[in-house]
Scaffold this active site. Sequence first.
Site, PDB file in Angstrom:
ATOM      1  N   HIS A 441       0.830  -1.204   0.000  1.00 41.69           N
ATOM      2  CA  HIS A 441       0.000   0.000   0.000  1.00 41.69           C
ATOM      3  C   HIS A 441       0.868   1.260   0.000  1.00 41.69           C
ATOM      4  CE1 HIS A 441      -3.780  -2.038   1.931  1.00 41.69           C
ATOM      5  NE2 HIS A 441      -3.799  -2.098   0.617  1.00 41.69           N
ATOM      6  N   GLU A 442       0.508   2.219  -0.865  1.00 41.70           N
ATOM      7  CA  GLU A 442       1.165   3.532  -0.918  1.00 41.70           C
ATOM      8  C   GLU A 442       2.668   3.448  -1.146  1.00 41.70           C
ATOM      9  OE1 GLU A 442      -0.505   6.189  -1.370  1.00 41.70           O
ATOM     10  OE2 GLU A 442      -2.285   4.939  -1.174  1.00 41.70           O
ATOM     11  N   GLY A 443       3.088   2.506  -1.955  1.00 40.74           N
ATOM     12  CA  GLY A 443       4.483   2.438  -2.369  1.00 40.74           C
ATOM     13  C   GLY A 443       5.266   1.357  -1.662  1.00 40.74           C
TER      14      GLY A 443
END
Length: 598
Positions: A441-443
């Site tokens: 998630h998110e990178g």
Amino acid sequence: MSIRLLNERELNFQLYEVLDTEALLQRPRYAEHDRAVFDATLETARAIATDYLAPHNQKGDANEPTFDGEKVTLIPETKVAWAALSQAGFHAAHHDAEYGGLQLPEVILRTCVAYFSAANIATAAYSFLTIGAANLVKSFASDALRDRFLPPMLDGRYSGTMALTEPGQGSALGDIRTSARQSADGSYRVFGQKMFISGGDHELTENIVHMVLARIEGAPAGVKGISLFLVPKVLVNDAGHLGKRNDVALAGLLHKMGYRNTTSTVLSFGEQGGAVGYLVGEPNKGLSYMFQMMNEARIGVALGASVLAYQSYLHALDYARERPQGRAPASKDPLSPQVRIVEHADVRRMLLQQKVYAEGSLSLCLYASSLFEDAHTAPTASAREDAAELLDLLIPMVKSYPSKYGVLASDLGIQILGGSGYIREYPLEQYYRDNRLNPIHEGTEGIHGLDLLARKLSQRGGKGYRLFLQAARSSIESASGACTEIAAALADALAILEQVSTDLLAQVNANTDAGLANATAYLDLFGRVLVGWIWLRQAMVADRALEAGTGSDETAFYQGKIHAARYFMNWELAGLASQARLLSAGDSLTYDMQDKWF
């Protein structure tokens, strides 16, 4: 066995002893508040989490959302929880009173979100995404768009998403193909497909506000040609009334190993002539705007990983204190009473690892939230600038450390429970599955490692890096008593970090691709040093409290903090030197590996 969401004593320690959140009351924005307001808000969050989110955590996991071709169906408890959060004002809690908000500090809001995520991270994700999308609308949208879409997002009638990723592109946002064409009325028509969009479709709200990255026809290639659009699921007229369904279609639901009650969607824009979208801000600056939501989400994902780690720790601790099994190795009498497994040295080792990962990660995330607060409300412009600069540097570690080590904490919880850990009658296996999504998630770590080494470390002359070194050195220099040895170990780790940073920057300047090949290992090294500093800060507060004198329960709490800090320095930082040698030498084994050799 009852399960605690979070340890209230731990939260009070972090908020009021380590961070001194009460000092925010001196700032004009919070002048009408007091600590009682903060505490009442946290108690309300805990009650909602306990009563409305926790009871259906396992049910939502076992009964995934379904799509019949017309609509998405969630278990009904999800909508009840959404309504409870909305009615309590949590979607608007940090906004100014003029927007119907409570003007709560960021760190108080994030602690409330920590309760929600600890209770049920999948259901909490809908609110988490909506808060971030609403912040984006408030910060960058025109007055007309803000007036039309922000109020219903803040009162819970509309929810929000972030739509970045596309099939085949993943995190390579410079290659996105979603396009936008301007219409005669000034709006745009959006065409393309987005994938892995959390909360992308559901029946929780009247409308869903998609914040979509797309490229205006004729825009420059790469990230410099990306714009941001507000694309509603249902069209809304100037008076705020809902109209017909926009040209946004749910192509299908994705089925995940965790966060199962959060819809993960593939969305198609423009299959029937073009989805109506509204440009947010200026053309070709969309990625810079979206970074606001992305960075907020990175702290939020890290906080979710932290509280899942904390849940894993608390459950394993309760189990270890109740479960009798075996005897101490020195005991030779097979008829002697069995001991609780917490008495076994290896179980205590695993619990201590869980403690340092969970409490270190939680403290790191709340510290990051306090920096976010300072960047907006600190008394002076220079203090606000410094806070923003330091937070920008630390974001890669704030996101990556809790995500990586939170999974390890959940894994250790399964190990402590043994066979009970991986059966569904106990929650550990769900905590692990939920938590395993957070490193993506998110990178991923790889993305954040590249961001740190290629950009953050040296941007604006390395100002953020210097601010971190100054803050860490200040703590080391002021440490005394029981913390002297802890500070000395951190000083050694800091020296290693400084040398490795210098060597790697030189390697990147000499050969960008080869120099960045070990960026993920550098991210991990920096993250462990950063969390070492976070543990020194906690230990120093605990040491001062012990010197001042406490009750027996408080003494045990503070002694546990100091002992955990010692463990972190002795064991978690033990491998830095060998890792640093490889990094400083520019070891190229991974870079030199060829495809055909696998």
